[in-house]
Design a protein around this motif. Structure first.
Motif, PDB file in Angstrom:
ATOM      1  N   MET A 194       0.806  -1.004   0.002  1.00 46.07           N
ATOM      2  CA  MET A 194      -0.154   0.060   0.036  1.00 46.07           C
ATOM      3  C   MET A 194       0.867   1.062   0.074  1.00 46.07           C
ATOM      4  N   VAL A 195       2.011   1.277   0.794  1.00 50.15           N
ATOM      5  CA  VAL A 195       2.808   2.395   0.835  1.00 50.15           C
ATOM      6  C   VAL A 195       3.624   2.414  -0.584  1.00 50.15           C
ATOM      7  N   ARG A 196       3.872   1.355  -0.940  1.00 51.80           N
ATOM      8  CA  ARG A 196       4.608   1.560  -2.249  1.00 51.80           C
ATOM      9  C   ARG A 196       3.857   2.080  -3.440  1.00 51.80           C
ATOM     10  N   ASP A 197       2.629   1.620  -3.362  1.00 50.53           N
ATOM     11  CA  ASP A 197       1.643   2.326  -4.401  1.00 50.53           C
ATOM     12  C   ASP A 197       1.460   3.766  -4.396  1.00 50.53           C
ATOM     13  N   ILE A 198       1.179   3.976  -3.161  1.00 52.22           N
ATOM     14  CA  ILE A 198       1.153   5.482  -2.791  1.00 52.22           C
ATOM     15  C   ILE A 198       2.354   6.290  -3.213  1.00 52.22           C
ATOM     16  N   ALA A 199       3.485   5.629  -3.000  1.00 55.18           N
ATOM     17  CA  ALA A 199       4.643   6.459  -3.279  1.00 55.18           C
ATOM     18  C   ALA A 199       4.949   6.576  -4.925  1.00 55.18           C
ATOM     19  N   GLY A 200       4.615   5.167  -5.587  1.00 52.32           N
ATOM     20  CA  GLY A 200       4.448   5.336  -6.929  1.00 52.32           C
ATOM     21  C   GLY A 200       5.778   5.113  -7.600  1.00 52.32           C
ATOM     22  N   SER A 201       6.897   5.401  -7.085  1.00 50.40           N
ATOM     23  CA  SER A 201       8.287   5.682  -7.718  1.00 50.40           C
ATOM     24  C   SER A 201       8.996   4.154  -7.949  1.00 50.40           C
ATOM     25  N   GLU A 202       9.846   4.220  -8.911  1.00 50.86           N
ATOM     26  CA  GLU A 202      10.507   2.967  -9.003  1.00 50.86           C
ATOM     27  C   GLU A 202      11.174   2.576  -7.665  1.00 50.86           C
ATOM     28  N   VAL A 203      12.001   3.701  -7.012  1.00 53.57           N
ATOM     29  CA  VAL A 203      12.732   3.299  -5.943  1.00 53.57           C
ATOM     30  C   VAL A 203      11.987   2.884  -4.710  1.00 53.57           C
ATOM     31  N   GLY A 204      10.528   3.415  -4.725  1.00 50.66           N
ATOM     32  CA  GLY A 204       9.642   3.003  -3.738  1.00 50.66           C
ATOM     33  C   GLY A 204       9.468   1.571  -3.943  1.00 50.66           C
ATOM     34  N   ASN A 205       9.144   1.224  -5.018  1.00 52.79           N
ATOM     35  CA  ASN A 205       8.879  -0.226  -5.373  1.00 52.79           C
ATOM     36  C   ASN A 205      10.201  -1.163  -4.836  1.00 52.79           C
ATOM     37  N   GLU A 206      11.296  -0.757  -4.991  1.00 52.95           N
ATOM     38  CA  GLU A 206      12.352  -1.280  -4.714  1.00 52.95           C
ATOM     39  C   GLU A 206      12.331  -1.615  -3.372  1.00 52.95           C
ATOM     40  N   VAL A 207      12.454  -0.434  -2.615  1.00 52.25           N
ATOM     41  CA  VAL A 207      12.465  -0.353  -0.961  1.00 52.25           C
ATOM     42  C   VAL A 207      11.346  -1.183  -0.636  1.00 52.25           C
ATOM     43  N   GLY A 208      10.316  -1.213  -1.086  1.00 49.61           N
ATOM     44  CA  GLY A 208       8.938  -1.858  -0.758  1.00 49.61           C
ATOM     45  C   GLY A 208       9.302  -3.516  -0.939  1.00 49.61           C
ATOM     46  N   ASN A 209       9.853  -3.919  -1.961  1.00 45.06           N
ATOM     47  CA  ASN A 209      10.404  -5.082  -2.015  1.00 45.06           C
ATOM     48  C   ASN A 209      11.255  -5.827  -0.848  1.00 45.06           C
ATOM     49  N   ALA A 210      12.420  -4.918  -0.818  1.00 50.03           N
ATOM     50  CA  ALA A 210      13.037  -5.310   0.297  1.00 50.03           C
ATOM     51  C   ALA A 210      12.661  -5.267   1.618  1.00 50.03           C
ATOM     52  N   LEU A 211      11.726  -4.446   1.949  1.00 52.60           N
ATOM     53  CA  LEU A 211      10.803  -4.482   3.205  1.00 52.60           C
ATOM     54  C   LEU A 211      10.242  -5.944   3.482  1.00 52.60           C
ATOM     55  N   VAL A 212       9.547  -6.141   2.438  1.00 51.86           N
ATOM     56  CA  VAL A 212       8.823  -7.505   2.220  1.00 51.86           C
ATOM     57  C   VAL A 212       9.839  -8.777   2.799  1.00 51.86           C
ATOM     58  N   PHE A 213      10.936  -8.585   1.966  1.00 54.23           N
ATOM     59  CA  PHE A 213      11.899  -9.680   2.570  1.00 54.23           C
ATOM     60  C   PHE A 213      12.434  -9.463   3.965  1.00 54.23           C
ATOM     61  N   LEU A 214      12.346  -8.631   4.504  1.00 49.45           N
ATOM     62  CA  LEU A 214      12.936  -8.035   5.874  1.00 49.45           C
ATOM     63  C   LEU A 214      11.862  -8.699   6.794  1.00 49.45           C
ATOM     64  N   THR A 215      10.659  -8.238   6.545  1.00 41.63           N
ATOM     65  CA  THR A 215       9.463  -8.839   7.467  1.00 41.63           C
ATOM     66  C   THR A 215       9.180 -10.358   7.472  1.00 41.63           C
ATOM     67  N   ASN A 216       9.680 -10.965   6.177  1.00 40.55           N
ATOM     68  CA  ASN A 216       9.352 -12.447   6.060  1.00 40.55           C
ATOM     69  C   ASN A 216      10.630 -12.881   6.946  1.00 40.55           C
ATOM     70  N   ALA A 217      11.656 -12.523   6.676  1.00 39.48           N
ATOM     71  CA  ALA A 217      12.859 -13.143   7.502  1.00 39.48           C
ATOM     72  C   ALA A 217      12.676 -12.799   8.996  1.00 39.48           C
ATOM     73  N   ALA A 218      12.011 -11.968   9.539  1.00 41.59           N
ATOM     74  CA  ALA A 218      11.732 -11.782  10.747  1.00 41.59           C
ATOM     75  C   ALA A 218      10.867 -12.698  11.360  1.00 41.59           C
ATOM     76  N   ALA A 219       9.655 -12.740  10.585  1.00 41.29           N
ATOM     77  CA  ALA A 219       8.495 -13.769  10.864  1.00 41.29           C
ATOM     78  C   ALA A 219       9.177 -14.987  11.119  1.00 41.29           C
ATOM     79  N   VAL A 220       9.952 -15.477  10.034  1.00 39.63           N
ATOM     80  CA  VAL A 220      10.585 -17.020  10.328  1.00 39.63           C
ATOM     81  C   VAL A 220      11.451 -17.001  11.485  1.00 39.63           C
TER      82      VAL A 220
END
Length: 303
Positions: A194-220
């Motif tokens: 949601m945050v990534r879609d609001i930001a809309g930039s390519e950098v925002g997409n990359e940061v969003g993907n990185a945070l997804v991996f970070l949260t998944n690693a933290a969950a595991v």
């Protein structure tokens, strides 16, 4: 068990050599060896020192247990201090495994930034290598408290009561860790998208993907620490049931559990893009490789 068998078991449980124990008791190593082989019994002052050192009663040390006794024969006496040491050891081991797996999965973060891929590639492989190294180092560490996970346990009534009270409180904390892991895994990416879609930039997409991996690693990591801590407490709380299952399933029963878990992790990786589907397979391969290496080392040591 005889006095010598009990003394030897308590010494090994603490990780003392005969020399170290002799130094603590201010006797010779030969005296300790003689006691452990049931060729003599310490004087009363030394018995008191041994009792205080290992947190056991004189009655436990001196009372013989015959095979046709009261049903507690062949058991391994554990004090509250021993239980706390065992749980602390298991939690420390769980933390190391969680860190290794977290680094292994989190290395994907460095693959999210396409413009800097060639600069971040060494960090990607370096982080993954460090994670694998931590896991291999942890699995090759000598295991302590083996007597607890391989023998029926004997407890004092007060020890059982205090352990159950603490275990009840701990279960709430572990349940909280599992719930937090579930929230991070399933709802963290949605919020980030949601945050990534609001930001809309390519950098925002990359940061969003990185945070997804970070949260998944933290969950595991949270699941590993909570799951292994619960398992350690179950070894104490459900000791008879655990020993029976362990003996019936065999030494390497974990492989039968690892295969469906790996398949599930691969499917989750394909469907949700939470991690690379290759990672679970690599992880299973590394675990099998470590197991084979340990078998080879143990075989050489036994010759």
């Amino acid at each position: 068990m005889t006095f010598g068998e009990k003394l030897k078991g308590l010494r090994k449980e603490k990780g003392y050599s005969q020399e170290e124990m002799a130094g603590l008791l201010e006797v010779s190593r030969q005296a300790v060896s003689k006691w452990e082989s049931d060729r003599g019994i310490p004087e009363i002052d030394k018995l008191l020192q041994i009792s205080n050192m290992f947190g056991v009663t004189l009655d436990y040390l001196l009372k013989s247990e015959s095979p046709d006794g009261n049903g507690q024969s062949g058991g391994y006496y554990v004090s509250r201090e021993t239980i706390d040491g065992f749980l602390s050891y298991k939690q420390h081991r769980a933390k190391n495994i969680a860190i290794g797996v977290g680094l292994f999965l989190g290395s994907n973060i460095f693959g999210c930034f396409s413009d800097y891929r060639q600069f971040l590639l060494p960090l990607y492989w370096g982080t993954m290598a460090v994670g694998i190294a931590i896991l291999v180092w942890t699995f090759f560490q000598p295991k302590h408290y083996r007597e607890i996970s391989s023998n029926p346990l004997l407890f004092d009534e007060a020890v059982v009561k205090s352990f159950r009270e603490d275990s009840s409180r701990n279960r709430k904390r572990y349940a909280g860790m599992i719930v937090l892991g579930v929230l991070l895994f399933f709802f963290g990416p949605e919020f980030i998208y949601m945050v990534r879609d609001i930001a809309g930039s390519e950098v925002g997409n990359e940061v969003g993907n990185a945070l997804v991996f970070l949260t998944n690693a933290a969950a595991v990591m949270l699941w590993i620490m909570a799951g292994m801590s619960i398992h350690a407490e179950n070894i104490i709380a459900r000791n008879t049931e655990y020993i029976h299952k362990k003996n019936s399933r065999g030494k390497f029963a974990w492989i039968y559990i690892a295969l469906p878990v790996t398949a599930l992790a691969v499917v989750i990786g394909l469907v949700t893009n939470a991690w690379s589907p290759v990672f679970p397979i690599i992880f299973l391969f590394c675990a099998l490789l470590v197991t084979v290496c340990k078998l080879l080392i143990e075989g050489k040591e036994s010759k």
